[in-house]
Scaffold this motif. Structure first.
Motif, PDB file in Angstrom:
ATOM      1  N   LYS A  42      35.616  39.454  10.564  1.00  0.00           N
ATOM      2  CA  LYS A  42      34.451  39.372  11.437  1.00  0.00           C
ATOM      3  C   LYS A  42      34.827  38.667  12.738  1.00  0.00           C
ATOM      4  CE  LYS A  42      31.052  39.034   7.677  1.00  0.00           C
ATOM      5  NZ  LYS A  42      29.965  38.177   7.099  1.00  0.00           N
ATOM      6  N   PRO A  43      34.238  39.073  13.859  1.00  0.00           N
ATOM      7  CA  PRO A  43      34.465  38.330  15.111  1.00  0.00           C
ATOM      8  C   PRO A  43      33.796  36.966  15.038  1.00  0.00           C
ATOM      9  CG  PRO A  43      32.826  40.048  15.442  1.00  0.00           C
ATOM     10  CD  PRO A  43      33.364  40.244  14.059  1.00  0.00           C
ATOM     11  N   SER A  44      34.443  35.975  15.561  1.00  0.00           N
ATOM     12  CA  SER A  44      33.903  34.621  15.520  1.00  0.00           C
ATOM     13  C   SER A  44      32.647  34.520  16.381  1.00  0.00           C
ATOM     14  CB  SER A  44      34.952  33.625  16.026  1.00  0.00           C
ATOM     15  OG  SER A  44      35.375  33.982  17.336  1.00  0.00           O
ATOM     16  N   PRO A  45      31.795  33.512  16.128  1.00  0.00           N
ATOM     17  CA  PRO A  45      30.620  33.313  16.993  1.00  0.00           C
ATOM     18  C   PRO A  45      31.052  33.162  18.452  1.00  0.00           C
ATOM     19  CG  PRO A  45      30.476  31.939  15.035  1.00  0.00           C
ATOM     20  CD  PRO A  45      31.843  32.545  15.034  1.00  0.00           C
ATOM     21  N   LEU A  46      30.298  33.751  19.356  1.00  0.00           N
ATOM     22  CA  LEU A  46      30.723  33.846  20.754  1.00  0.00           C
ATOM     23  C   LEU A  46      30.939  32.463  21.383  1.00  0.00           C
ATOM     24  CD1 LEU A  46      31.427  35.598  23.137  1.00  0.00           C
ATOM     25  CD2 LEU A  46      28.989  35.829  23.657  1.00  0.00           C
ATOM     26  N   LEU A  47      30.032  31.525  21.161  1.00  0.00           N
ATOM     27  CA  LEU A  47      30.213  30.195  21.749  1.00  0.00           C
ATOM     28  C   LEU A  47      31.451  29.502  21.193  1.00  0.00           C
ATOM     29  CD1 LEU A  47      26.708  28.467  22.148  1.00  0.00           C
ATOM     30  CD2 LEU A  47      28.310  29.143  23.930  1.00  0.00           C
ATOM     31  N   THR A  48      31.717  29.684  19.905  1.00  0.00           N
ATOM     32  CA  THR A  48      32.926  29.101  19.320  1.00  0.00           C
ATOM     33  C   THR A  48      34.168  29.743  19.920  1.00  0.00           C
ATOM     34  OG1 THR A  48      31.816  28.579  17.232  1.00  0.00           O
ATOM     35  CG2 THR A  48      34.208  28.772  17.177  1.00  0.00           C
TER      36      THR A  48
ATOM     37  N   LEU B 259      34.508  27.448  32.906  1.00  0.00           N
ATOM     38  CA  LEU B 259      34.234  28.245  31.713  1.00  0.00           C
ATOM     39  C   LEU B 259      33.078  27.701  30.870  1.00  0.00           C
ATOM     40  CD1 LEU B 259      37.698  29.564  30.461  1.00  0.00           C
ATOM     41  CD2 LEU B 259      36.050  30.589  32.021  1.00  0.00           C
ATOM     42  N   PRO B 260      32.891  26.382  30.736  1.00  0.00           N
ATOM     43  CA  PRO B 260      31.684  25.926  30.028  1.00  0.00           C
ATOM     44  C   PRO B 260      30.391  26.351  30.725  1.00  0.00           C
ATOM     45  CG  PRO B 260      33.306  24.180  30.091  1.00  0.00           C
ATOM     46  CD  PRO B 260      33.809  25.258  30.996  1.00  0.00           C
ATOM     47  N   ALA B 261      30.421  26.410  32.068  1.00  0.00           N
ATOM     48  CA  ALA B 261      29.254  26.938  32.778  1.00  0.00           C
ATOM     49  C   ALA B 261      29.068  28.415  32.436  1.00  0.00           C
ATOM     50  CB  ALA B 261      29.429  26.758  34.288  1.00  0.00           C
ATOM     51  N   TYR B 262      30.167  29.170  32.382  1.00  0.00           N
ATOM     52  CA  TYR B 262      30.091  30.576  31.971  1.00  0.00           C
ATOM     53  C   TYR B 262      29.543  30.701  30.553  1.00  0.00           C
ATOM     54  CZ  TYR B 262      32.635  32.705  35.910  1.00  0.00           C
ATOM     55  OH  TYR B 262      33.007  33.180  37.141  1.00  0.00           O
ATOM     56  N   MET B 263      29.916  29.763  29.671  1.00  0.00           N
ATOM     57  CA  MET B 263      29.389  29.778  28.300  1.00  0.00           C
ATOM     58  C   MET B 263      27.868  29.731  28.316  1.00  0.00           C
ATOM     59  SD  MET B 263      32.157  27.127  26.632  1.00  0.00           S
ATOM     60  CE  MET B 263      31.202  26.811  25.156  1.00  0.00           C
ATOM     61  N   ALA B 264      27.336  28.834  29.147  1.00  0.00           N
ATOM     62  CA  ALA B 264      25.876  28.722  29.253  1.00  0.00           C
ATOM     63  C   ALA B 264      25.283  29.974  29.897  1.00  0.00           C
ATOM     64  CB  ALA B 264      25.502  27.476  30.053  1.00  0.00           C
ATOM     65  N   TRP B 265      25.939  30.500  30.920  1.00  0.00           N
ATOM     66  CA  TRP B 265      25.409  31.682  31.598  1.00  0.00           C
ATOM     67  C   TRP B 265      25.394  32.896  30.670  1.00  0.00           C
ATOM     68  CZ3 TRP B 265      28.539  31.421  36.873  1.00  0.00           C
ATOM     69  CH2 TRP B 265      28.174  30.242  37.542  1.00  0.00           C
TER      70      TRP B 265
ATOM     71  N   LEU C  68      37.047  27.852  22.111  1.00  0.00           N
ATOM     72  CA  LEU C  68      38.451  27.918  21.732  1.00  0.00           C
ATOM     73  C   LEU C  68      39.322  28.350  22.908  1.00  0.00           C
ATOM     74  CD1 LEU C  68      40.548  27.743  19.407  1.00  0.00           C
ATOM     75  CD2 LEU C  68      40.183  30.187  19.067  1.00  0.00           C
ATOM     76  N   VAL C  69      38.896  29.377  23.648  1.00  0.00           N
ATOM     77  CA  VAL C  69      39.667  29.840  24.804  1.00  0.00           C
ATOM     78  C   VAL C  69      39.825  28.706  25.814  1.00  0.00           C
ATOM     79  CG1 VAL C  69      39.683  31.386  26.799  1.00  0.00           C
ATOM     80  CG2 VAL C  69      39.032  32.262  24.552  1.00  0.00           C
ATOM     81  N   ASN C  70      38.744  28.004  26.099  1.00  0.00           N
ATOM     82  CA  ASN C  70      38.816  26.915  27.069  1.00  0.00           C
ATOM     83  C   ASN C  70      39.723  25.798  26.570  1.00  0.00           C
ATOM     84  OD1 ASN C  70      37.990  26.111  29.663  1.00  0.00           O
ATOM     85  ND2 ASN C  70      36.508  24.660  28.811  1.00  0.00           N
TER      86      ASN C  70
END
Length: 557
Positions: A175-181, A239-245, A185-187
């Motif tokens: 399964k693909p991981s939850p998007l925020l997680t 990227l954390p701002a992108y996470m929120a967006w 991880l990428v960041n």
């Protein structure tokens, strides 16, 4: 319009574990303390540059400038981002284990101790070396040691995120991981790879040099190692701002995520292209072959692609949602957005600011156009649009819901209204400041310099109106900072008890299925490593082989 405190009934709200919440809030306490200290230092800077204010002895301009850059650019961002990502992983991948939480706390205390050490040296005027700490400027060894601890501490927090991801993947194969997680991880991976450069610079060169163990350092190597880290630092902020967006804002407005795959692809591209591009900050420095500079300029422009993907995804989300609830004309969907909700409006202002910020970034990265603005206050204005507007306003928007979510309180209508006022004031102040910086930079006004250093020069007279505009903007910004601190304290300690949602949007049912190739970290980290080796190996060999023999400040370690 939906009230920001009543989007869901309390029984349907998913809460993160209180122990994980305490860990996140500990990071936020340091971050918002840094906001106050760094904001005050910034206000003093712009007032000094008008020539109307002199700092009392023994405080110096460059001491204040270093406080502003280090505390806001490194401390505020690192602590807030670590707290937000740990909370996001806890929310989407499940409560942190005791070991993961322990790693988070070790990281927090290591970063805090390092911050105190570095800040003490700056305040004692033994480390007025700006946030880039370029050699041959030399700071007290405790400054370098403190910043090294901040980096090492962040690795522990990142380790907690990696462990949480691995645990989720093991429990959910195929399964693909939850998007925020996934985004966290990428960041984290990008940060860990990037900070190897600045850690190497401090541990191998600057720390021994400041302790007197070696006489000289290779300045070009230290600068290159810093910008190997310094450019991905920008994306670590972003990227954390992108996470929120991507994930939070759609939920706030009642929409779905336009495309899970597109979001993951954009983050992977940031990982690949954010690190091997540091030379575009060194286009005017000798000692680096122009061909390698040009190569890294090309790689820098590739980062435009995920930025445009993000813009497309976000505005597609806004438009499709607006049309689904009745918008008819070309821009009718704009009227359907919840402008009275600070959780949306304040980050949206940040999104808009990122449009001119991105355009300015293209100028900075251009091989020839950069020569016009290099080392002028234009570059400072660019940073104030990217970090201090797009990113920081989004961080404020996150705080409006995350802090009460953790503390068991609610974002009331009164605080919501005050938050919108605070965000608008920030936008007005930054408009004055950033536009004045860009304009003065085009006239040749230098960055980092105080008024006294060029006061009396004929050309400086052209810059004075812009310095005054910066002071006006800085004063408005400081008022906005005071409002933000009031909002944070209220939401942390005094707002009414209740349940505030941690908004996590669902993916649109019409979106394409997310391919599992995005979870292939051997592939993505391998490509990242190859790009770094390709972009830096030969230039580093040249720097070492051709360094000036025995020149003070230039000899290799």
């Amino acid at each position: 319009m939906i009230s920001p405190s009543t989007i869901k009934s309390p029984s349907s709200i998913v809460k993160i574990d209180r122990r994980d919440g305490r860990l996140a809030m500990a990071h936020f306490y340091v971050a918002f303390t840094a906001l106050l200290i760094g904001g005050l230092a910034g206000l003093l800077q712009v007032l000094v540059r008008t020539g109307k204010l002199e700092l009392p002895a023994p405080i110096t301009y460059y001491q204040v400038l270093t406080v502003h850059g280090v505390v806001l650019g490194l401390v505020l961002t690192t602590f807030f981002i670590q707290g937000f990502m740990l909370a996001a992983v806890s929310r989407t991948s499940g409560t942190l284990s005791n070991g993961q939480r322990r790693a988070g706390w070790i990281g927090y205390w290591t970063m805090t101790i390092g911050t105190v050490m570095a800040a003490a040296m700056i305040l004692l005027n033994k480390a007025s070396v700006l946030y880039t700490f370029y050699a041959p400027l030399k700071a007290h060894f405790l400054f370098y040691f403190g910043l090294t601890l901040v980096v090492i501490g962040s690795w522990f927090g990142g380790g907690a995120i990696i462990m949480a991801y691995k645990r989720w993947r093991k429990a959910n194969p195929g399964k693909p991981s939850p998007l925020l997680t996934f985004m966290s991880l990428v960041n984290t991976i990008m940060w860990m790879v990037a900070t190897l450069g600045v850690a190497a610079s401090m541990i191998i060169q600057l720390l021994p040099w400041s302790l007197g163990l070696i006489d000289t350092v290779n300045i070009l190597v230290t600068r290159t190692l810093f910008w190997y880290f310094g450019h991905p630092l920008v994306y670590f902020w972003l990227l954390p701002a992108y996470m929120a967006w991507y994930v939070v804002i759609p939920k706030v407005i009642g929409a779905k995520i336009f495309s899970d795959s597109l979001a993951r692809m954009s983050f992977i591209l940031f990982l690949l292209f954010s690190i091997p591009v540091g030379f575009h900050h060194q286009l005017m420095e000798p000692g680096i072959d122009p061909a390698w500079k040009f190569l890294q300029v090309i790689l820098t422009f590739l980062v435009v692609i995920p930025s445009l993907m993000t813009a497309f995804s976000l505005f597609a989300t806004f438009e499709s949602h607006g049309r689904s609830i009745g918008a008819k004309c070309l821009f009718g969907w704009l009227k359907m957005l919840p402008w009275g909700d600070a959780r949306f409006t304040v980050p949206f202002i940040g999104m808009l600011a990122f449009i001119p910020a991105g355009a300015g970034g293209l100028v900075n990265a251009s091989h020839q156009i950069n020569q016009v603005v290099h080392n002028t206050i234009w570059v400072t204005g660019h940073f104030h649009l990217t970090l201090a507007t797009a990113v920081v306003l989004t961080f404020f928007g996150i705080s409006y819901w995350l802090v009460p979510h953790i503390t068991g309180r609610t974002l009331t209508k009164a605080i919501n209204k005050l938050a919108i006022t605070q965000g608008v004031l920030w936008a007005i102040g930054m408009t004055f400041m950033s536009l004045a910086m860009h304009a003065a930079g085009l006239l040749g006004a230098p960055r980092r310099s105080s008024f006294s250093e060029y006061g009396g020069a004929a050309q400086a007279a052209e810059w004075i109106p812009y310095q005054i505009a910066q002071a006006v903007g800085g004063s408005i910004l400081f008022i906005s900072i005071i409002l933000m601190l009031y909002i944070f304290i209220n939401l942390a300690f005094f707002a009414p008890k209740g349940e505030q949602e941690f908004p996590v949007a669902e993916v649109d049912s019409h979106a394409e299925k997310t391919p599992l190739v995005f979870e292939n970290w051997k592939l993505w980290i391998g490509i990242t490593a190859l790009l770094i080796i390709f972009a830096y190996t030969i230039p580093f060999i040249d720097m070492i082989q051709n360094s000036p023999p025995g020149s003070q400040g230039y000899k290799l370690w």
